[in-house]
Design an enzyme around this catalytic site. Structure first.
Site, short mmCIF file in Angstrom:
data_model
loop_
_atom_site.label_atom_id
_atom_site.label_comp_id
_atom_site.label_asym_id
_atom_site.label_seq_id
_atom_site.Cartn_x
_atom_site.Cartn_y
_atom_site.Cartn_z
N GLY A 71 0.66 -1.17 0.03
CA GLY A 71 -0.02 0.01 0.30
C GLY A 71 0.85 1.26 0.03
CB THR A 72 3.94 2.06 1.68
OG1 THR A 72 3.58 2.09 3.10
CG2 THR A 72 4.90 3.02 1.62
CG ASN A 152 -4.07 4.63 9.68
OD1 ASN A 152 -4.50 5.50 9.12
ND2 ASN A 152 -3.21 4.30 10.45
CD GLN A 180 -7.36 0.16 8.27
OE1 GLN A 180 -7.93 -1.05 8.64
NE2 GLN A 180 -5.78 0.26 8.42
CB SER A 200 -2.56 -2.54 1.48
OG SER A 200 -1.56 -3.65 1.83
CG HIS A 202 -1.01 -6.24 5.06
ND1 HIS A 202 -0.92 -5.95 6.33
CD2 HIS A 202 -0.85 -5.20 4.29
CE1 HIS A 202 -0.64 -4.66 6.55
NE2 HIS A 202 -0.33 -4.17 5.19
CB THR A 238 9.73 -10.32 -11.66
OG1 THR A 238 10.81 -10.36 -12.76
CG2 THR A 238 8.87 -11.56 -11.86
CB CYS A 328 3.83 2.53 9.96
SG CYS A 328 2.99 1.62 8.42
#
Length: 383
Positions: A71-72, A152, A180, A200, A202, A238, A328
């Protein structure tokens, strides 16, 4: 000791169906999607299927989907890619809010250091930006507007549609960090005035290390990574085939079960909130965030008179995983920049704890956590 995981806003466990999809893709052979042989073609087809899946969920074109490593990376790619492309058109203004994730705020500060003009919008005591402030900041020199969908730390939702319409009127590009909010809020990109959207894996029971950037067709954009011609020359490197396949599966499940996810999260949030009021007393904590415009799976409260560090440490010892804010920065002793932007007193700021809910959580866990929290609170206050 039974572990209670109430930190789903930080990361989520992979859904069993997602794990199966990941394993199946990983076992499909050592295919590089850029290779011309059969294994390469197979990998390429799996990525194409994943892209089609997201296009259907988001109501956009498959060609508008770019897979990233997080996501970052998605946030950074949107901001730097759009800003530098807009610079060629004489636009140097960047507009964001004080409560964005650091992936956005730090990127914006870097753009400012590169010569862009940065406007950071304030928020009210509920963490919501005023539409009037956004309109005043966005003009014909604005390059990019970056506003998160849902916060978040507090769960507060922002008026992204209204701000996006104003940005479009001034031909500024609109970026939305939906990391989020996705999985709890539907996003119809065929209707929303959004040019860039970040997701993202996860956060929705997918694997870590996979993200997505939606780039509306025709939007000015310069790639941030250079190398191969992957992702239509927009993101060299890749592709993580198994991760992308698993991400698509997680997104499919989240989309199909969106209402169920919302109802379950709301039940958990309400149960814990009511449990805290009953066990602890409503005068011993205060709710942080918006009461109406909010995500259902995040509950941020301040235990006035106690430190969040002490509360989190004791919760952890009792088998409850919660957070002091963004994952984070949770290892840092710095106060939350989000709550600071909401102009809280230092007492409220330094006593905040975030509980966030998701797959596998039960009402019994909420009740147990309320009792554990009350016991910890009483013990700490009696010292």
């Amino acid at each position: 000791m039974t572990s209670i995981y109430f930190d789903h806003a930080a990361t989520t466990a992979m859904d069993p169906e997602v794990i199966s999809a990941y394993v199946a893709a990983a076992n499909n052979g050592p295919g590089n999607p850029s290779s011309l042989h059969a294994l390469g073609r197979s990998a390429r087809e799996q990525i194409a299927a994943a892209r089609d899946c997201f296009a259907e969920i988001l109501n956009c074109q498959a060609s508008e989907i770019v897979f990233t490593g997080s996501g970052t990376e998605s946030d950074n790619s949107a901001l730097f890619g759009a800003a530098h492309a807009q610079l060629k058109r004489g636009r140097k203004g960047i507009v964001t809010t004080a409560v964005e994730h650091h992936a956005v705020l730090h990127a914006c500060r870097q753009l400012e250091a590169q010569g862009f003009s940065l406007t950071v919008l304030p928020v009210d005591e509920f963490g919501r930006v005023a539409l009037e402030d956004a309109k005043a900041a966005i003009n014909d020199t604005t390059a990019v507007v970056s506003i998160m969908a849902g916060n978040n730390e507090t769960g507060t939702l922002q008026p992204i549609a209204e701000i996006g319409e104003w940005a479009r009127k001034h031909k500024a590009l609109m970026h939305v960090d939906a990391v989020q909010a996705f999985g709890y809020t539907p996003f119809d990109l065929g209707q929303l005035p959004i040019d860039f959207l970040s997701l993202s894996a996860h956060k929705i029971n997918g694997p870590q290390g996979v993200g997505l950037l939606y780039i509306r067709k025709g939007s000015p954009y310069q790639p941030m990574l250079f190398g191969g011609s992957q992702e239509r020359n927009r993101r060299a490197g890749t592709e993580n085939v198994a991760g992308i396949v698993a991400f698509a599966k997680a997104a499919q499940l989240a989309s199909e079960k969106l209402q169920i996810r919302r109802e379950h999260a709301e039940m958990m949030r309400t149960a814990l909130l009511e449990g805290l009021a009953e066990q602890l007393g409503a005068d011993h904590f205060v709710l942080n965030g918006h009461l109406e415009y909010r995500l259902p799976h995040i509950l941020n409260v301040s235990f006035i008179g106690l430190s969040s560090e002490s509360m989190l440490m004791n919760l952890d010892l009792e088998g409850v995983a919660a957070s002091g804010g963004s994952a984070c920065t949770s290892g840092s002793l710095k106060p939350s920049h989000v709550l600071s932007a909401m102009n809280f007193s230092s007492e409220r700021l330094l006593s905040a704890v975030r509980f966030s809910f998701g797959l596998g959580n039960t009402r019994e866990e909420a009740d147990k956590t309320a009792k554990i929290t009350a016991t910890i609170s009483a013990r700490l206050r009696n010292r």
